[in-house]
Design a protein around this motif. Structure first.
Motif, mmCIF file in Angstrom:
data_model
loop_
_atom_site.group_PDB
_atom_site.id
_atom_site.type_symbol
_atom_site.label_atom_id
_atom_site.label_comp_id
_atom_site.label_asym_id
_atom_site.label_seq_id
_atom_site.Cartn_x
_atom_site.Cartn_y
_atom_site.Cartn_z
ATOM 1 N N ASP A 518 11.863 86.771 0.968
ATOM 2 C CA ASP A 518 10.469 86.390 1.132
ATOM 3 C C ASP A 518 10.097 85.385 0.060
ATOM 4 N N ALA A 519 9.566 84.245 0.481
ATOM 5 C CA ALA A 519 9.323 83.143 -0.449
ATOM 6 C C ALA A 519 8.313 83.509 -1.523
ATOM 7 N N GLU A 520 7.373 84.403 -1.245
ATOM 8 C CA GLU A 520 6.312 84.702 -2.207
ATOM 9 C C GLU A 520 6.619 85.952 -3.034
ATOM 10 N N SER A 521 7.035 87.037 -2.356
ATOM 11 C CA SER A 521 7.210 88.304 -3.081
ATOM 12 C C SER A 521 8.593 88.488 -3.666
ATOM 13 N N GLY A 522 9.604 87.766 -3.176
ATOM 14 C CA GLY A 522 10.968 87.953 -3.656
ATOM 15 C C GLY A 522 11.655 89.141 -3.032
ATOM 16 N N ARG A 523 11.082 89.713 -1.971
ATOM 17 C CA ARG A 523 11.735 90.841 -1.299
ATOM 18 C C ARG A 523 12.950 90.339 -0.518
ATOM 19 N N VAL A 524 14.035 91.060 -0.626
ATOM 20 C CA VAL A 524 15.261 90.728 0.092
ATOM 21 C C VAL A 524 15.325 91.610 1.330
ATOM 22 N N TRP A 525 15.360 90.954 2.519
ATOM 23 C CA TRP A 525 15.365 91.674 3.785
ATOM 24 C C TRP A 525 16.743 91.562 4.435
ATOM 25 N N ALA A 526 17.118 92.569 5.190
ATOM 26 C CA ALA A 526 18.346 92.523 5.979
ATOM 27 C C ALA A 526 18.025 91.933 7.353
ATOM 28 N N LEU A 527 18.744 90.862 7.730
ATOM 29 C CA LEU A 527 18.530 90.248 9.037
ATOM 30 C C LEU A 527 19.259 90.993 10.139
#
Length: 859
Positions: A518-527
């Protein structure tokens, strides 16, 4: 005849009694006479002969009170038997006569005896109280009389005649008056005027003396308190008070405290202070006087240049009636001081100052002035703090505030500069002016991650869109220069280093196909869902870029370790002979036939118990517990002559084979793993029971078509199993020793002083090289799994997970990783890093041993 003599006898007795009663005897004795004292010769006085008193029973007749005298039986004398107290017997009565009756029998006679108890002086005069207090006003005139209560004496006569004396003094005397009724009145007479201020209390002793020989006395103390009269005017301790005070003294300053005293007491000594009647109005405006305490305070601003001296009178008045007053004069001298402080003004101010401004830049122009003259008007200026600004004097009274050091907004974003001015007076006066200098930002700081490497644990088969981790980079710049955006950086290359992962078959896939940031929060998501069997470690870089001109960036490496889930069922391996059957090797005194997709094996009649017939081989694509397999015989149950090794998969005879067992046995074998929930596979094995000749032909390879001989029927299998067990035992012992050593060292390290921070950024160590077990460590559990003979696959994974501290300030709640949203995210600890350094030299040897054990098992 008898009746006539009775009345005659009664008349004679009455006449005789009357004659006897007519005679009386009188004695006298002093009170307090000693017991045994002879009062009188009673027997002789009543007409008895010597020696007749006892014979005729001479005795006293009791009259109801305790007798103090008695008759001596032998001599007939009247003697004192106990203490005689005239005051107790008769009180004040005089004379004190006791009337006694004396009885003489044979013939009966009664005598009246009077005993007079004479008084002695045995009682001293007694006053009603020991101390009598009363008050006399100090204005009382001489001759005033004050009645007193006299003393009393229990004696009588001359012993009770009292005279009075008063202790020597100059103010009082006694007056004793007797009335016609012989009563005595006692008065205290004032002979001299009293003065309370000289003596407030008089203590006199009044003495009473009786007329006895010797004379006895009694005393009473007279306490005379003198009541005050308002006969003294207040007096000041000085007639003139001189005061020196500095001009500019603060309002309310106490200049002097006047002191007037009044020798009176009570309300007569209460003093009130006030200005005199003819005090000027400007004095009352400048000064105030406390009417109770007599303090003169300043209530106006003293200015030496206006008035240098004040003179006024003060009156002290008491509250008596009529009131009396005293007066004094107060002289106030005003002293000149340096009462004008320097003044600093800003004439020009150029703010904010850019943090890249050059040294020497003028920030402000200042002017300094002092209304005093001479030394009091000469001003010296300085700036505080002394850096990064300084003062440069342009000409008299004018200064420039200039920059002397480079600025850094991220270190100090705003300065409160104080310009101080001091004149040359004594004491010097100071003026100061605060100047606020904000510093404007330039984009001179790149975003910096809290740590260089983030280690994350994620379970396979996670849902697409699940949050894996949260990264955070700090940019100390402000506004757009400090606004950070995140992205996965694809600029790196290399296998397993930056940007992706190399799959089996040599296929390279970029990390952006697995994760997004996420560009703003820095959360890393699994696609997409992660598959442990496809990828065990996903390593990529996250880039943080600010919005400054030009933009600056920073990178951090994220390592995602995929944790295995039990999502693969066991799979049977093809036989060593390459037949159509799968997962079965013939062994012992039998062979295996694979035809039409069925599993066949043979065994000879009479084979002993423990003879290996075949060996089922299976593997599980999972790892650890999930790949630890066990073999069970599902059918037939109960009387089957065969058994299956729980972890080896070897099918062996349970007892000696008999003809009653039939020509063929059908075995259903289930292979299960240790996952939660466990998965399984089923194999059907048909075992043919042959005669000895056919068994020999099958063993030599010339028997039935499709039968494959197994070299080393007994010895080969046993040696293979023995070799496998040796390698497994060596590997298990090595892993157990390593784990025990790590636990002991960790316990010892708990007693060694260490820094307060135990985790933080650090290098990552990854080792995957074990065939005997699986270790995994997370925030929730730490366990060691050991697989026995027959395990299809296992691994040892050691890593140093770490995670950044939360960002400071209000942003912490938005950007700090949420533990509940992460899947097995682990913070790195000093213990793990210490264990990694210890095992780095042992892991290659352990991997080699376990690798050998695995392949010998498969082969």
């Amino acid at each position: 005849m008898g009746a006539c003599w009775g009345p005659v006898l009664r008349v004679l007795v009455v006449q005789a009694a009357w004659a006897l009663c007519g005679g009386q005897v009188r004695y006298s004795v002093s009170e307090e006479a000693e017991p045994g004292t002879v009062v009188g010769r009673l027997a002789q006085d009543v007409g008895l002969e010597a020696g007749e008193a006892e014979a005729r029973r001479l005795r006293l007749v009791s009259q109801g009170r305790r007798a103090s005298v008695e008759v001596s039986g032998a001599s007939g004398a009247l003697v004192v038997s106990s203490r005689l107290d005239r005051e107790e017997l008769c009180g004040k009565s005089a004379p004190c006569v006791l009337r006694l009756e004396v009885l003489v029998e044979r013939p009966l006679r009664v005598f009246h005896v009077e005993l007079e108890v004479t008084d002695i002086n045995d009682n001293a005069p007694i006053f009603p109280v020991k101390e009598e207090a009363f008050t006399i006003a100090e204005v009382s005139l001489p001759g005033s009389r004050f009645p007193l209560e006299g003393a009393s004496d229990a004696d009588i006569g001359a012993n009770a005649q009292l005279s009075y004396t008063l202790s020597p003094n100059e103010h009082f005397s006694l007056d004793l008056q007797k009335s016609e009724e012989d009563t005595v009145s006692l008065f205290l007479v004032l002979t001299k005027t009293l003065d309370r201020e000289t003596m407030a209390e008089h203590r006199l002793v009044l003495t009473a003396s009786d007329g006895g020989r010797p004379s006895l006395t009694g005393t009473m103390e007279l306490v005379i308190s003198v009541l005050d009269a308002n006969d003294n005017a207040p007096q000041f301790n000085q007639s003139v008070y001189k005061v020196k005070v500095l001009e500019g003294s603060g309002l309310g300053t106490v200049l002097i405290k006047l002191n007037a005293t009044d020798m009176d007491v009570g309300i007569n000594s209460d003093i009130m202070y006030s200005f005199g009647k003819r005090v000027a109005a400007n004095v009352k405006e400048m000064f105030t006087i406390d009417e109770i305490k007599g303090e003169i305070r300043l209530q106006g601003n003293l200015d030496y240049e206006d008035i240098d001296t004040y003179e006024f009178t003060v009156e002290a008045r008491d509250k008596g009636f009529p009131p009396l007053s005293g007066h004094c004069k107060v002289l106030v001298e005003v002293l000149d001081v340096n009462d004008n402080a320097p003044e600093v003004r800003v004439t020009s101010l150029s703010v904010p100052v850019s943090e890249d401004a050059s040294v020497g830049t003028v920030v402000a122009l200042l002017s300094v002035s002092d209304r005093d003259s001479g030394a009091n008007g000469r001003v010296r200026c300085s700036v505080w703090p002394s850096s990064p600004f300084g003062l440069v004097s342009a000409f008299a009274g004018s200064y420039s505030l200039v920059l002397r050091e480079a600025l850094d907004r991220e270190r100090v974003s705003e300065y409160e500069v104080e310009v101080r001015a001091e004149d040359g007076g004594s004491p010097p006066l100071r003026g100061r002016l605060g100047v606020r200098v904000p510093v404007s930002d330039v984009n001179d700081n790149a975003p910096a991650f809290a740590q260089a490497v983030y280690t994350v644990l994620a379970r396979e088969n996670n849902a697409a869109g699940a949050e894996l981790a949260r990264v955070w980079a700090r940019d100390p710049d402000e506004a757009g220069n400090g606004r950070v955006s995140y992205s996965v950086w694809e600029g790196g290359s290399g296998v397993g280093v930056v940007g992706g992962v190399l799959l089996s078959g040599g296929v390279w896939r970029p990390a952006s196909s697995y994760v997004s940031v996420d560009a703003e929060s820095g959360r890393v998501w699994a696609l997409q869902a992660l598959d442990y069997e496809e990828v065990q470690v996903l390593q990529f870089e996250v880039r943080a870029v600010d919005a400054g001109e030009p933009p600056l960036c920073g990178n951090a490496t994220v390592q995602v370790f995929v944790l295995d889930e039990n999502d693969n069922a066991p799979a049977l391996l093809p036989s060593a002979g390459g037949g159509a059957g799968v997962g079965v090797d013939a062994g012992g005194a039998s062979s295996l036939e694979a035809a039409s997709g069925s599993l066949w094996a043979w065994a000879a009649w009479g084979a002993p118990a423990g003879q290996v017939v075949a060996k089922i081989r299976a593997v599980d694509a999972d790892s650890g517990y999930n790949a630890w397999l066990r073999y069970e015989l599902l059918e037939p149950r109960g009387k089957s002559p065969f058994r299956v090794g729980l972890y080896s998969g070897e099918v062996s005879t349970l007892r000696a084979l008999e003809e009653a067992d039939g020509p063929r046995q059908r075995l259903v074998i289930v292979v299960r793993d240790h996952g939660e929930p466990s998965r399984s596979a089923t194999a059907t094995l048909s075992v043919s029971l042959l005669e000895g000749t056919e068994a020999k032909l099958a063993a030599s390879g010339s028997g039935r078509p499709g039968l494959r001989p197994l070299s080393g029927v007994e010895g080969g299998a046993e040696s293979s199993s023995s070799s496998t067990n040796v390698w497994l035992v060596v590997a298990i012992c090595a892993v157990s020793s390593l784990f025990l050593l790590a636990v002991v060292l960790y316990g010892a390290s708990r007693w060694v002083p260490r820094a307060a921070v135990l985790s933080g950024p650090g290098p990552t160590t990854l080792v995957c090289a074990s065939e005997v077990g699986s270790w995994s460590y997370s925030q929730r559990q730490s366990r060691s799994l050991c697989v026995a003979d027959g395990a299809g696959k296992s691994d040892l994974m050691v890593f140093s997970p770490n995670f950044p501290p939360p960002p400071p300030g209000p942003a912490a709640k938005e950007t700090q990783p949420d533990p509940s949203a992460l899947l097995d995210t682990v913070s790195g600890t000093a213990f793990l890093r210490f264990r990694f350094s210890l095992t780095s030299t042992l892991i290659p040897l352990l991997a080699f041993l376990s690798h050998q054990a695995r392949w010998q098992t498969l082969l």
